[in-house]
Design an enzyme around this catalytic site. Sequence first.
Site, PDB file in Angstrom:
ATOM      1  N   CYS A   1      -1.769  -4.939 -11.111  1.00 12.33           N
ATOM      2  CA  CYS A   1      -0.453  -4.727 -10.497  1.00 12.33           C
ATOM      3  C   CYS A   1       0.652  -4.986 -11.526  1.00 12.33           C
ATOM      4  O   CYS A   1       0.954  -6.146 -11.829  1.00 12.33           O
ATOM      5  CB  CYS A   1      -0.312  -5.655  -9.292  1.00 12.33           C
ATOM      6  SG  CYS A   1       1.301  -5.542  -8.495  1.00 12.33           S
TER       7      CYS A   1
ATOM      8  N   CYS B   1       3.745  -6.711 -10.141  1.00 17.68           N
ATOM      9  CA  CYS B   1       3.539  -8.148  -9.894  1.00 17.68           C
ATOM     10  C   CYS B   1       3.540  -8.943 -11.202  1.00 17.68           C
ATOM     11  O   CYS B   1       4.152 -10.002 -11.294  1.00 17.68           O
ATOM     12  CB  CYS B   1       2.195  -8.383  -9.214  1.00 17.68           C
ATOM     13  SG  CYS B   1       1.801  -7.202  -7.932  1.00 17.68           S
ATOM     14  N   ASP B   2       2.848  -8.448 -12.193  1.00 17.17           N
ATOM     15  CA  ASP B   2       2.550  -9.287 -13.357  1.00 17.17           C
ATOM     16  C   ASP B   2       3.217  -8.844 -14.654  1.00 17.17           C
ATOM     17  O   ASP B   2       3.127  -9.547 -15.664  1.00 17.17           O
ATOM     18  CB  ASP B   2       1.023  -9.332 -13.581  1.00 17.17           C
ATOM     19  CG  ASP B   2       0.314 -10.010 -12.416  1.00 17.17           C
ATOM     20  OD1 ASP B   2       0.937 -10.877 -11.776  1.00 17.17           O
ATOM     21  OD2 ASP B   2      -0.847  -9.670 -12.137  1.00 17.17           O
TER      22      ASP B   2
HETATM   23  C1  LIG Z   1      -4.231  -9.986  -9.345  1.00 12.75           C
HETATM   24  C2  LIG Z   1      -3.188  -9.549  -8.358  1.00 12.75           C
HETATM   25  C3  LIG Z   1      -1.912 -10.039  -8.465  1.00 12.75           C
HETATM   26  C4  LIG Z   1      -0.947  -9.661  -7.547  1.00 12.75           C
HETATM   27  N1  LIG Z   1       0.296 -10.197  -7.674  1.00 12.75           N
HETATM   28  C5  LIG Z   1       1.245  -9.864  -6.769  1.00 12.75           C
HETATM   29  C6  LIG Z   1       2.567 -10.402  -6.864  1.00 12.75           C
HETATM   30  O1  LIG Z   1       2.878 -11.185  -7.762  1.00 12.75           O
HETATM   31  N2  LIG Z   1       3.486 -10.005  -5.935  1.00 12.75           N
HETATM   32  C7  LIG Z   1       3.185  -9.117  -4.943  1.00 12.75           C
HETATM   33  O2  LIG Z   1       4.047  -8.814  -4.116  1.00 12.75           O
HETATM   34  N3  LIG Z   1       1.939  -8.582  -4.832  1.00 12.75           N
HETATM   35  C8  LIG Z   1       0.970  -8.925  -5.710  1.00 12.75           C
HETATM   36  N4  LIG Z   1      -0.272  -8.359  -5.627  1.00 12.75           N
HETATM   37  C9  LIG Z   1      -0.545  -7.429  -4.523  1.00 12.75           C
HETATM   38  C10 LIG Z   1      -0.808  -8.245  -3.235  1.00 12.75           C
HETATM   39  O3  LIG Z   1      -1.779  -9.215  -3.494  1.00 12.75           O
HETATM   40  C11 LIG Z   1      -1.272  -7.330  -2.104  1.00 12.75           C
HETATM   41  O4  LIG Z   1      -0.306  -6.335  -1.883  1.00 12.75           O
HETATM   42  C12 LIG Z   1      -1.469  -8.104  -0.799  1.00 12.75           C
HETATM   43  O5  LIG Z   1      -2.333  -9.195  -0.974  1.00 12.75           O
HETATM   44  C13 LIG Z   1      -2.037  -7.196   0.284  1.00 12.75           C
HETATM   45  O6  LIG Z   1      -2.148  -7.997   1.433  1.00 12.75           O
HETATM   46  P1  LIG Z   1      -3.121  -7.614   2.652  1.00 12.75           P
HETATM   47  O7  LIG Z   1      -2.998  -8.749   3.604  1.00 12.75           O
HETATM   48  O8  LIG Z   1      -2.825  -6.249   3.134  1.00 12.75           O
HETATM   49  O9  LIG Z   1      -4.585  -7.524   2.057  1.00 12.75           O
HETATM   50  P2  LIG Z   1      -5.452  -8.433   1.079  1.00 12.75           P
HETATM   51  O10 LIG Z   1      -4.625  -9.393   0.331  1.00 12.75           O
HETATM   52  O11 LIG Z   1      -6.283  -7.456   0.334  1.00 12.75           O
HETATM   53  O12 LIG Z   1      -6.366  -9.284   2.076  1.00 12.75           O
HETATM   54  C14 LIG Z   1      -7.389  -8.660   2.796  1.00 12.75           C
HETATM   55  C15 LIG Z   1      -8.103  -9.715   3.617  1.00 12.75           C
HETATM   56  O13 LIG Z   1      -9.025  -9.053   4.471  1.00 12.75           O
HETATM   57  C16 LIG Z   1     -10.242  -9.738   4.454  1.00 12.75           C
HETATM   58  N5  LIG Z   1     -11.310  -8.818   4.828  1.00 12.75           N
HETATM   59  C17 LIG Z   1     -11.656  -7.643   4.259  1.00 12.75           C
HETATM   60  N6  LIG Z   1     -12.701  -7.099   4.897  1.00 12.75           N
HETATM   61  C18 LIG Z   1     -13.015  -7.952   5.918  1.00 12.75           C
HETATM   62  C19 LIG Z   1     -14.016  -7.972   6.929  1.00 12.75           C
HETATM   63  N7  LIG Z   1     -14.905  -6.986   7.047  1.00 12.75           N
HETATM   64  N8  LIG Z   1     -14.070  -9.036   7.775  1.00 12.75           N
HETATM   65  C20 LIG Z   1     -13.163 -10.041   7.677  1.00 12.75           C
HETATM   66  N9  LIG Z   1     -12.194 -10.071   6.747  1.00 12.75           N
HETATM   67  C21 LIG Z   1     -12.129  -9.041   5.862  1.00 12.75           C
HETATM   68  C22 LIG Z   1     -10.363 -10.295   3.043  1.00 12.75           C
HETATM   69  O14 LIG Z   1     -11.258 -11.390   3.018  1.00 12.75           O
HETATM   70  C23 LIG Z   1      -8.924 -10.710   2.797  1.00 12.75           C
HETATM   71  O15 LIG Z   1      -8.717 -12.008   3.310  1.00 12.75           O
HETATM   72  C24 LIG Z   1      -1.263  -8.737  -6.528  1.00 12.75           C
HETATM   73  C25 LIG Z   1      -2.549  -8.210  -6.426  1.00 12.75           C
HETATM   74  C26 LIG Z   1      -3.514  -8.607  -7.326  1.00 12.75           C
HETATM   75  C27 LIG Z   1      -4.906  -8.061  -7.195  1.00 12.75           C
END
Ligand SMILES: Cc1cc2nc3c(=O)[nH]c(=O)nc-3n(C[C@H](O)[C@H](O)[C@H](O)COP(=O)(O)OP(=O)(O)OC[C@H]3O[C@@H](n4cnc5c(N)ncnc54)[C@H](O)[C@@H]3O)c2cc1C
Length: 323
Positions: A149, A152-153
Amino acid sequence: MSLQFTLGKPEGPAPVSETHDVIVIGSGPAGYTAALYTSRAHLDTLVIAGEAVGGQVATTWEVDNYPGFPEGLTGPELVERLQKHSERFGARLEMDQVTNVDLSQHPFRLVGYARTYFARALIVAVGASPRKLDVPGERRLTGRGVSYCGTCDGWFFQDKQVAVIGGGDSALEEALFLTRFASKVTIIHRRDQLRAGPALQSRVERNGKIGYLWNTVVEEILGEKTVQSLCLRHVNTGEITEFPVDGVFVFIGHIPNTDIFQGQLDTDELGYIKTDQHRRTSVAGVWVAGEAGDPHYRQVITSAGMGAMAAIEAQRWLDSLGD
Ligand SMILES: Cc1cc2nc3c(=O)[nH]c(=O)nc-3n(C[C@H](O)[C@H](O)[C@H](O)COP(=O)(O)OP(=O)(O)OC[C@H]3O[C@@H](n4cnc5c(N)ncnc54)[C@H](O)[C@@H]3O)c2cc1C
């Protein structure tokens, strides 16, 4: 830092739980925010955490763009706060992974490794996973110079040299964005031409900070505590070289974690769950929040925002059903 845990499949049938007003699948920013809103509306709310507790952001060392934290905070700190905030209003976290869903019956039936769950309303916040290079060093150095990302970074690479892996639109967009910070951005692509659109390609070509390595793949990411170099292989000649960089940004696509919903919820050709402006899915009583339904923004704040929207809609829908 990763908060992942491994869930073993217990022997025998999974015990059955009671029916919850709302089940949120996923413990990322979208899931915790949805749970905060539904539990604060006095709805009995269960969050099924999944294998990646806290979601993707739990794997990064610093989050600088989440409003309200001007000094920034670590990813694990942020998700711990989000979790505590939802628990303050009564949401409960269950360490389980959903392996199967039946959305043809109501309450909806969810099967996990630990137990079977029933939900009157379901919020799908399963997120997406950046497609990985799958090379040695990648996992160990994620959050330590390996990133998926730029938004983000990128800021952490002021005057540093970084590599961008990929040749599509998002790789080029992120490469351009990274030139705001990095002194040099090298796009490493396995082919001899890009997939990105021509307008984007000419913007990249006009940018003096961006260079290319064509027909080249990453074999290994090297570095002790942080990324120091890449081991590269030329796909035509097989020649191996070491390429010094401070960071490597991988943009070779995202995979939504939506397999368990195939055939039950409408998805697009990439597997993202289709939704309308109210986060509704193709099944009444099921909403999607965060990256599972969003191939565009991929931020903590946007995912959290969608979690709030889905939760408000779920609460209104349950109210409309009555008791
Ligand atoms: C390394 C990195 C750094 C980042 N830094 C930033 C930043 O600084 N600022 C920013 O705004 N964004 C950042 N992002 C992006 C940000 O992390 C994502 O946009 C955000 O986390 C998405 O949130 P979400 O809740 O949709 O999904 P996710 O964070 O992907 O969470 C998905 C959840 O679903 C769960 N899950 C999946 N399948 C199942 C299942 N079958 N049963 C039960 N649970 C399940 C997983 O365990 C997880 O807990 C970064 C991403 C990465 C990879």
